[in-house]
Scaffold this motif. Structure first.
Motif, PDB file in Angstrom:
ATOM      1  N   THR A  23       0.868  -1.181   0.000  1.00 22.87           N
ATOM      2  CA  THR A  23       0.000   0.000   0.000  1.00 22.87           C
ATOM      3  C   THR A  23       0.901   1.225   0.000  1.00 22.87           C
ATOM      4  OG1 THR A  23      -0.175  -0.016   2.408  1.00 22.87           O
ATOM      5  CG2 THR A  23      -1.918  -1.124   1.183  1.00 22.87           C
ATOM      6  N   VAL A  24       0.442   2.277  -0.667  1.00 20.30           N
ATOM      7  CA  VAL A  24       1.239   3.488  -0.856  1.00 20.30           C
ATOM      8  C   VAL A  24       0.363   4.706  -0.563  1.00 20.30           C
ATOM      9  CG1 VAL A  24       2.607   4.799  -2.522  1.00 20.30           C
ATOM     10  CG2 VAL A  24       2.578   2.309  -2.634  1.00 20.30           C
ATOM     11  N   THR A  25       0.930   5.692   0.124  1.00 14.99           N
ATOM     12  CA  THR A  25       0.199   6.937   0.389  1.00 14.99           C
ATOM     13  C   THR A  25       0.054   7.733  -0.901  1.00 14.99           C
ATOM     14  OG1 THR A  25       2.171   8.250   0.826  1.00 14.99           O
ATOM     15  CG2 THR A  25       1.201   7.076   2.719  1.00 14.99           C
ATOM     16  N   LYS A  26      -0.749   8.780  -0.840  1.00 12.03           N
ATOM     17  CA  LYS A  26      -0.923   9.657  -2.010  1.00 12.03           C
ATOM     18  C   LYS A  26       0.395  10.284  -2.442  1.00 12.03           C
ATOM     19  CE  LYS A  26      -5.703  10.654  -1.040  1.00 12.03           C
ATOM     20  NZ  LYS A  26      -6.713  11.622  -0.703  1.00 12.03           N
ATOM     21  N   ASP A  27       1.344  10.423  -1.499  1.00 20.99           N
ATOM     22  CA  ASP A  27       2.655  11.000  -1.802  1.00 20.99           C
ATOM     23  C   ASP A  27       3.654   9.960  -2.316  1.00 20.99           C
ATOM     24  OD1 ASP A  27       1.676  13.427  -0.906  1.00 20.99           O
ATOM     25  OD2 ASP A  27       2.393  13.091   1.133  1.00 20.99           O
ATOM     26  N   GLY A  28       3.234   8.693  -2.396  1.00 19.15           N
ATOM     27  CA  GLY A  28       4.105   7.651  -2.925  1.00 19.15           C
ATOM     28  C   GLY A  28       4.948   6.914  -1.909  1.00 19.15           C
ATOM     29  N   TYR A  29       4.653   7.074  -0.614  1.00 14.94           N
ATOM     30  CA  TYR A  29       5.409   6.379   0.419  1.00 14.94           C
ATOM     31  C   TYR A  29       4.718   5.073   0.797  1.00 14.94           C
ATOM     32  CZ  TYR A  29       7.832  10.787   0.966  1.00 14.94           C
ATOM     33  OH  TYR A  29       8.569  11.922   0.739  1.00 14.94           O
ATOM     34  N   PRO A  30       5.468   3.963   0.843  1.00 13.00           N
ATOM     35  CA  PRO A  30       4.867   2.686   1.240  1.00 13.00           C
ATOM     36  C   PRO A  30       4.377   2.745   2.685  1.00 13.00           C
ATOM     37  CG  PRO A  30       7.043   2.367   0.280  1.00 13.00           C
ATOM     38  CD  PRO A  30       6.864   3.837   0.478  1.00 13.00           C
ATOM     39  N   THR A  31       3.202   2.199   2.943  1.00 12.95           N
ATOM     40  CA  THR A  31       2.654   2.181   4.295  1.00 12.95           C
ATOM     41  C   THR A  31       2.567   0.774   4.856  1.00 12.95           C
ATOM     42  OG1 THR A  31       0.402   2.107   3.436  1.00 12.95           O
ATOM     43  CG2 THR A  31       1.301   4.280   3.973  1.00 12.95           C
ATOM     44  N   ASN A  32       2.498  -0.235   3.989  1.00 13.22           N
ATOM     45  CA  ASN A  32       2.373  -1.616   4.443  1.00 13.22           C
ATOM     46  C   ASN A  32       2.852  -2.525   3.328  1.00 13.22           C
ATOM     47  OD1 ASN A  32       1.739  -3.822   6.011  1.00 13.22           O
ATOM     48  ND2 ASN A  32      -0.430  -3.785   5.515  1.00 13.22           N
ATOM     49  N   PRO A  64      -5.067   4.660  -0.280  1.00 14.06           N
ATOM     50  CA  PRO A  64      -4.944   5.432  -1.517  1.00 14.06           C
ATOM     51  C   PRO A  64      -4.531   4.607  -2.731  1.00 14.06           C
ATOM     52  CG  PRO A  64      -3.810   6.515   0.286  1.00 14.06           C
ATOM     53  CD  PRO A  64      -4.235   5.169   0.776  1.00 14.06           C
ATOM     54  N   ASP A  65      -3.454   3.881  -2.643  1.00 10.66           N
ATOM     55  CA  ASP A  65      -2.975   3.071  -3.749  1.00 10.66           C
ATOM     56  C   ASP A  65      -2.511   1.729  -3.227  1.00 10.66           C
ATOM     57  OD1 ASP A  65      -3.178   4.830  -6.084  1.00 10.66           O
ATOM     58  OD2 ASP A  65      -1.715   6.060  -5.034  1.00 10.66           O
ATOM     59  N   MET A  66      -2.766   0.696  -4.018  1.00  9.79           N
ATOM     60  CA  MET A  66      -2.380  -0.640  -3.627  1.00  9.79           C
ATOM     61  C   MET A  66      -1.812  -1.346  -4.841  1.00  9.79           C
ATOM     62  SD  MET A  66      -4.718  -2.983  -1.394  1.00  9.79           S
ATOM     63  CE  MET A  66      -4.454  -4.670  -1.137  1.00  9.79           C
ATOM     64  N   PHE A  67      -0.730  -2.084  -4.630  1.00 10.40           N
ATOM     65  CA  PHE A  67      -0.045  -2.764  -5.721  1.00 10.40           C
ATOM     66  C   PHE A  67       0.265  -4.199  -5.324  1.00 10.40           C
ATOM     67  CE2 PHE A  67       0.861   1.707  -5.967  1.00 10.40           C
ATOM     68  CZ  PHE A  67       0.705   2.003  -7.307  1.00 10.40           C
ATOM     69  N   ALA A  68       0.313  -5.073  -6.326  1.00  6.02           N
ATOM     70  CA  ALA A  68       0.782  -6.436  -6.129  1.00  6.02           C
ATOM     71  C   ALA A  68       1.904  -6.671  -7.132  1.00  6.02           C
ATOM     72  CB  ALA A  68      -0.345  -7.436  -6.355  1.00  6.02           C
ATOM     73  N   GLU A  69       2.989  -7.269  -6.666  1.00  2.00           N
ATOM     74  CA  GLU A  69       4.071  -7.659  -7.558  1.00  2.00           C
ATOM     75  C   GLU A  69       3.984  -9.172  -7.720  1.00  2.00           C
ATOM     76  OE1 GLU A  69       8.831  -8.120  -7.419  1.00  2.00           O
ATOM     77  OE2 GLU A  69       8.047  -6.189  -6.747  1.00  2.00           O
ATOM     78  N   VAL A  70       3.737  -9.633  -8.949  1.00  4.82           N
ATOM     79  CA  VAL A  70       3.567 -11.057  -9.207  1.00  4.82           C
ATOM     80  C   VAL A  70       4.702 -11.558 -10.097  1.00  4.82           C
ATOM     81  CG1 VAL A  70       1.068 -10.966  -8.884  1.00  4.82           C
ATOM     82  CG2 VAL A  70       2.009 -10.672 -11.176  1.00  4.82           C
ATOM     83  N   VAL A  71       5.060 -12.853  -9.931  1.00  4.25           N
ATOM     84  CA  VAL A  71       6.177 -13.455 -10.653  1.00  4.25           C
ATOM     85  C   VAL A  71       5.697 -14.705 -11.377  1.00  4.25           C
ATOM     86  CG1 VAL A  71       8.478 -14.491 -10.424  1.00  4.25           C
ATOM     87  CG2 VAL A  71       7.790 -12.634  -8.903  1.00  4.25           C
ATOM     88  N   ASP A  72       6.012 -14.792 -12.672  1.00  6.30           N
ATOM     89  CA  ASP A  72       5.707 -15.995 -13.446  1.00  6.30           C
ATOM     90  C   ASP A  72       6.667 -17.095 -12.993  1.00  6.30           C
ATOM     91  OD1 ASP A  72       5.959 -18.018 -15.528  1.00  6.30           O
ATOM     92  OD2 ASP A  72       4.745 -16.692 -16.775  1.00  6.30           O
ATOM     93  N   PRO A  73       6.169 -18.256 -12.546  1.00  2.00           N
ATOM     94  CA  PRO A  73       7.045 -19.308 -12.027  1.00  2.00           C
ATOM     95  C   PRO A  73       7.897 -19.986 -13.100  1.00  2.00           C
ATOM     96  CG  PRO A  73       4.798 -20.086 -12.121  1.00  2.00           C
ATOM     97  CD  PRO A  73       4.760 -18.625 -12.456  1.00  2.00           C
TER      98      PRO A  73
END
Length: 131
Positions: A23-32, A64-73
């Motif tokens: 998760t990222v704040t509106k300013d682009g800082y990771p929160t979790n 505010p923003d949420m991302f997932a980083e996924v990897v093809d096995p």
């Protein structure tokens, strides 16, 4: 509606590798940041186990923003998925499929009795970028 999750990315959602959820704040800082299984729902949606952000203490609509980083096995290619929370389901086909998948994964390490899925959080995939 354009397809966002291609077949190549779909391989990364088969549960072989856990994904980073950020998760990222509106300013682009990771929160979790946490590790989680990301489950394919359809070309524009994924699901996460409800426990992923239960400790954050915020309603997911407020993140505010949420991302997932996924990897093809197979190819080890990485993708970042930008996500928007839609809803949480506690029954139905998406919930049942995720519960079975997670039960199998936990049984591989002898922990199937310690994990019980409480819900599946449904997210719209807003954007995909390859790393």
């Amino acid at each position: 509606m354009n397809m966002v999750l291609t077949n190549q990315i779909k391989h990364a959602l088969e549960g072989i590798f856990p994904s980073y959820i950020i998760t990222v704040t509106k300013d682009g800082y990771p929160t979790n940041t946490s590790l989680s299984q990301v489950c394919y729902v359809d070309e524009r949606h994924i699901a996460l186990p409800v426990q992923t952000f239960s400790k954050a203490g915020k309603h997911l609509q407020e993140v505010p923003d949420m991302f997932a980083e996924v990897v093809d096995p197979v190819t080890l290619r990485n993708w970042n998925l930008e996500l928007k929370y839609l809803s949480t389901v506690e029954q139905g086909p998406i919930f049942e499929e995720m519960a079975i998948k997670l039960e199998k994964l936990f049984s591989l390490v002898g922990m199937e009795d310690l994990f019980h899925l409480k819900g599946a959080e449904i997210y719209e995939v807003v954007a995909v970028s390859e790393q």
